[in-house]
Motif scaffolding. Structure first.
Motif, PDB file in Angstrom:
ATOM      1  N   ALA A   1       0.847  -1.201   0.000  1.00 36.98           N
ATOM      2  CA  ALA A   1       0.000   0.000   0.000  1.00 36.98           C
ATOM      3  C   ALA A   1       0.877   1.243   0.000  1.00 36.98           C
ATOM      4  O   ALA A   1       1.931   1.253   0.634  1.00 36.98           O
ATOM      5  N   THR A   2       0.426   2.259  -0.716  1.00 38.89           N
ATOM      6  CA  THR A   2       1.146   3.532  -0.740  1.00 38.89           C
ATOM      7  C   THR A   2       0.308   4.563   0.003  1.00 38.89           C
ATOM      8  O   THR A   2      -0.902   4.667  -0.222  1.00 38.89           O
ATOM      9  N   PHE A   3       0.974   5.294   0.906  1.00 37.88           N
ATOM     10  CA  PHE A   3       0.275   6.329   1.676  1.00 37.88           C
ATOM     11  C   PHE A   3       0.829   7.684   1.309  1.00 37.88           C
ATOM     12  O   PHE A   3       2.046   7.879   1.309  1.00 37.88           O
ATOM     13  N   SER A   4      -0.058   8.592   1.026  1.00 39.26           N
ATOM     14  CA  SER A   4       0.380   9.927   0.656  1.00 39.26           C
ATOM     15  C   SER A   4      -0.382  10.923   1.526  1.00 39.26           C
ATOM     16  O   SER A   4      -1.477  11.352   1.187  1.00 39.26           O
ATOM     17  N   PHE A   5       0.187  11.241   2.698  1.00 38.62           N
ATOM     18  CA  PHE A   5      -0.536  12.077   3.676  1.00 38.62           C
ATOM     19  C   PHE A   5       0.144  13.413   3.936  1.00 38.62           C
ATOM     20  O   PHE A   5      -0.444  14.296   4.511  1.00 38.62           O
ATOM     21  N   GLY A   6       1.417  13.519   3.583  1.00 37.33           N
ATOM     22  CA  GLY A   6       2.139  14.746   3.920  1.00 37.33           C
ATOM     23  C   GLY A   6       2.605  15.424   2.664  1.00 37.33           C
ATOM     24  O   GLY A   6       2.165  15.104   1.557  1.00 37.33           O
ATOM     25  N   SER A   7       3.505  16.378   2.835  1.00 35.45           N
ATOM     26  CA  SER A   7       3.964  17.094   1.650  1.00 35.45           C
ATOM     27  C   SER A   7       5.099  16.337   0.949  1.00 35.45           C
ATOM     28  O   SER A   7       5.357  16.552  -0.215  1.00 35.45           O
ATOM     29  N   GLU A   8       5.798  15.458   1.715  1.00 30.68           N
ATOM     30  CA  GLU A   8       6.921  14.759   1.092  1.00 30.68           C
ATOM     31  C   GLU A   8       6.425  13.674   0.141  1.00 30.68           C
ATOM     32  O   GLU A   8       5.247  13.497  -0.054  1.00 30.68           O
ATOM     33  N   SER A   9       7.416  12.945  -0.407  1.00 28.98           N
ATOM     34  CA  SER A   9       7.029  11.890  -1.344  1.00 28.98           C
ATOM     35  C   SER A   9       6.258  10.789  -0.612  1.00 28.98           C
ATOM     36  O   SER A   9       6.444  10.575   0.584  1.00 28.98           O
ATOM     37  N   PRO A  10       5.389  10.095  -1.334  1.00 29.24           N
ATOM     38  CA  PRO A  10       4.541   9.096  -0.686  1.00 29.24           C
ATOM     39  C   PRO A  10       5.348   7.951  -0.063  1.00 29.24           C
ATOM     40  O   PRO A  10       6.461   7.668  -0.482  1.00 29.24           O
ATOM     41  N   ILE A  11       4.766   7.321   0.948  1.00 27.87           N
ATOM     42  CA  ILE A  11       5.417   6.185   1.614  1.00 27.87           C
ATOM     43  C   ILE A  11       4.901   4.911   0.968  1.00 27.87           C
ATOM     44  O   ILE A  11       3.688   4.671   0.940  1.00 27.87           O
ATOM     45  N   GLN A  12       5.834   4.124   0.439  1.00 25.28           N
ATOM     46  CA  GLN A  12       5.419   2.862  -0.193  1.00 25.28           C
ATOM     47  C   GLN A  12       5.668   1.720   0.775  1.00 25.28           C
ATOM     48  O   GLN A  12       6.814   1.402   1.066  1.00 25.28           O
ATOM     49  N   LEU A  13       4.592   1.134   1.268  1.00 31.97           N
ATOM     50  CA  LEU A  13       4.732  -0.004   2.186  1.00 31.97           C
ATOM     51  C   LEU A  13       4.635  -1.290   1.373  1.00 31.97           C
ATOM     52  O   LEU A  13       3.643  -1.510   0.670  1.00 31.97           O
ATOM     53  N   SER A  14       5.704  -2.101   1.471  1.00 33.63           N
ATOM     54  CA  SER A  14       5.641  -3.396   0.783  1.00 33.63           C
ATOM     55  C   SER A  14       5.346  -4.463   1.830  1.00 33.63           C
ATOM     56  O   SER A  14       5.914  -4.441   2.923  1.00 33.63           O
ATOM     57  N   PHE A  15       4.475  -5.398   1.488  1.00 32.09           N
ATOM     58  CA  PHE A  15       4.166  -6.466   2.435  1.00 32.09           C
ATOM     59  C   PHE A  15       5.362  -7.393   2.665  1.00 32.09           C
ATOM     60  O   PHE A  15       5.312  -8.262   3.523  1.00 32.09           O
ATOM     61  N   ARG A  16       6.440  -7.188   1.879  1.00 23.82           N
ATOM     62  CA  ARG A  16       7.641  -8.007   2.109  1.00 23.82           C
ATOM     63  C   ARG A  16       8.180  -7.817   3.531  1.00 23.82           C
ATOM     64  O   ARG A  16       8.804  -8.704   4.081  1.00 23.82           O
ATOM     65  N   SER A  17       7.873  -6.633   4.117  1.00 25.66           N
ATOM     66  CA  SER A  17       8.410  -6.387   5.461  1.00 25.66           C
ATOM     67  C   SER A  17       7.740  -7.265   6.522  1.00 25.66           C
ATOM     68  O   SER A  17       8.170  -7.270   7.663  1.00 25.66           O
ATOM     69  N   ILE A  18       6.691  -8.004   6.169  1.00 23.25           N
ATOM     70  CA  ILE A  18       6.083  -8.893   7.175  1.00 23.25           C
ATOM     71  C   ILE A  18       6.358 -10.363   6.865  1.00 23.25           C
ATOM     72  O   ILE A  18       5.714 -11.260   7.417  1.00 23.25           O
ATOM     73  N   GLU A  19       7.344 -10.601   5.978  1.00 20.59           N
ATOM     74  CA  GLU A  19       7.689 -11.994   5.655  1.00 20.59           C
ATOM     75  C   GLU A  19       7.999 -12.768   6.931  1.00 20.59           C
ATOM     76  O   GLU A  19       8.670 -12.255   7.823  1.00 20.59           O
ATOM     77  N   GLY A  20       7.491 -13.993   7.031  1.00 24.59           N
ATOM     78  CA  GLY A  20       7.739 -14.795   8.230  1.00 24.59           C
ATOM     79  C   GLY A  20       6.674 -14.580   9.298  1.00 24.59           C
ATOM     80  O   GLY A  20       6.578 -15.345  10.252  1.00 24.59           O
TER      81      GLY A  20
END
Ligand SMILES: Cc1cc2nc3c(=O)[nH]c(=O)nc-3n(C[C@H](O)[C@H](O)[C@H](O)COP(=O)(O)OP(=O)(O)OC[C@H]3O[C@@H](n4cnc5c(N)ncnc54)[C@H](O)[C@@H]3O)c2cc1C
Length: 427
Positions: free
Chosen positions: A77-96
């Motif tokens: 999921a990509t979150f774009s809430f602030g003025s900076e570039s959007p935050i791209q969350l990859s589900f790879r970070s929950i592997e395991g």
């Protein structure tokens, strides 16, 4: 001669995701289940973004292959809430921790797959709406099926079931009948959504995009296999300034927002525009003598972070796991356990979602990123990765209720260094 104890009898009212999973799992373990199906589901059903915690539930039901054939694989999921570039969350970070993916789900078809799973079980299927009444005084239950509904199940010989389960979604049949008070959330938004063809999506494929809109609310872009589901959540006070009809309001919202209008001039709406309002609502009670509520009939937190369907399915699973097929059910204790588990789940999600709305979560994320630049080194990297993994696992449904993860999130959210949560808040 010893006779076996009678089978537990359950009436499930509603064949949405929560009612269907409950019926399927109860029937699998030998419970005598009757499901009342309220008729055709609408063509457009909101709730198309799935979280990774849904995948184990699909596997338990044995439906993941069928879902994968029609749903869009979702890598993050990509979150774009602030003025900076959007935050791209990859589900790879929950592997395991959980499967590192989920699905974007065309709802009528997804709901049908779960319904078919229940139909393939030993569930007795009644293609009629059920009518529930307040039980007469002196009865040991609070609600009953009316005579005409009970007559549809001749096998029960006019006897009420051991438990009536309200799975009627936002209709909340039993709670309304018994006038059970509700707690509503602070937000009074209206969500409008529709499907589009020709919508330009910045990628990666399947990634959903959640963004704060220029006018104060927020929006979703959920890529489905053959179109884009686009939703805008507009604060009630400004709703009328967007137009008179749902279609006008959705188009005006897209035109006014730079992230949405980047979808380009080729976009074409290919569906009607359903509206949902005042949906943050949890009943003060999820059970009473002779009844229980699952899914939205108990409560719904908010569309932000997409936990709705998983919570609805988990509630059916949770209740099914507690009920025994033959006698011996201590209903009061069993239903209290069910309610406590589900209320804890809804509360944990409420807490997490509030941190998105008030901007704390995004300010904490920005703080972590800036610390990484200011103090590069292995220790900071390990800490940041640890925090990211817990954030991600909370948003994916694995650690949302974990005390340690909640404390860690509280800690980082209360210490945003140089980043003001107000800059990321959704008004
Ligand atoms: C704006 C918005 C956005 C959302 N986005 C997401 C998202 O992205 N991801 C997500 O996971 N969730 C999302 N959700 C939530 C999700 O859609 C719901 O939580 C989920 O559909 C609840 O399932 P359910 O089985 O409890 O109820 P429902 O799906 O509403 O099913 C209830 C069923 O009961 C039947 N019924 C009613 N009365 C009777 C009767 N008397 N007899 C027989 N049948 C009856 C109805 O016909 C219906 O089929 C969103 C919700 C909203 C409001």
């Amino acid at each position: 001669m010893s006779s076996s104890p009678p089978r537990t009898r359950i009436a499930v009212i509603g064949s949405g995701p929560s009612g269907s999973i409950l019926s399927a799992l109860l029937a699998d373990k030998g419970v005598d289940v009757t499901l009342f199906n309220g008729g055709k589901r609408p063509d457009m059903i909101v709730g198309e973004s799935g979280i990774p915690a849904l995948v184990p539930v699909m596997r338990r039901l044995g439906i993941e292959d069928a879902v994968a054939a029609l749903a869009q694989h979702k890598p993050g999921a990509t979150f774009s809430f602030g003025s900076e570039s959007p935050i791209q969350l990859s589900f790879r970070s929950i592997e395991g921790i959980l499967p590192a993916y989920s699905y974007n789900l065309p709802r009528p078809q997804f709901d049908q797959i779960i319904e078919n799973r229940a139909r393939r079980s030993e569930t007795r299927w009644i293609e009629k709406e059920a009518t529930i009444l307040v039980a007469p005084e002196g009865s040991n239950r609070e609600v009953i099926l009316d005579d005409a509904t009970l007559a549809l199940v001749p096998e029960w010989q006019g006897e009420q079931p051991d438990l009536i389960v309200d799975a009627t979604g936002r209709r909340r049949t039993v709670a309304k009948l018994l006038k059970i008070p509700v707690k509503t959330g602070p937000r009074k938004d209206a969500a409008h959504f529709a499907h589009y063809a020709g919508w330009k999506h910045p990628g990666p494929p399947g990634q959903i995009i959640i963004s704060r809109t220029a006018f104060g609310g927020w929006s979703w872009q959920i890529p489905l296999k053959d179109c884009m589901s686009v939703g805008v959540v507009i604060p009630r006070e400004i709703l009328n300034s967007f137009g008179a009809t749902p279609g006008e309001r959705l188009e005006a919202a897209i035109a006014r927002d730079p992230i949405l209008s980047a979808a380009g001039p080729d976009r074409k709406r290919i569906s009607e525009v359903p509206i949902y309002s005042n949906y943050q609502l949890i009943s003060d009670r999820a059970y009473g003598p002779g009844w229980a509520a699952v899914g939205d009939a108990f409560g719904f937190v908010d569309p932000m972070l997409s936990p709705g369907m998983w919570i609805a399915l988990r509630s059916g699973e949770c209740l099914a796991d507690l009920i025994q097929a033959e006698g011996g059910n201590r209903w009061d204790t069993l239903l209290a356990t069910y309610e406590s588990e589900m209320r804890g789940r809804l509360t944990a999600w409420q807490e997490l979602i509030e941190k998105f709305y008030n901007g704390q979560m995004m300010a904490a994320y920005a703080t972590g990123e800036s610390f990484m630049k200011m103090i590069p080194g292995p220790l900071m990297k390990i800490f940041n990765r640890h925090v990211d993994r817990h954030f991600a696992a909370m948003c994916c449904g694995a650690y949302t209720e974990r005390p340690y993860s909640r404390k860690l999130l509280d800690f980082v959210c209360k210490n945003p260094r140089g980043f003001d949560p107000k800059d990321y808040a959704i008004g």
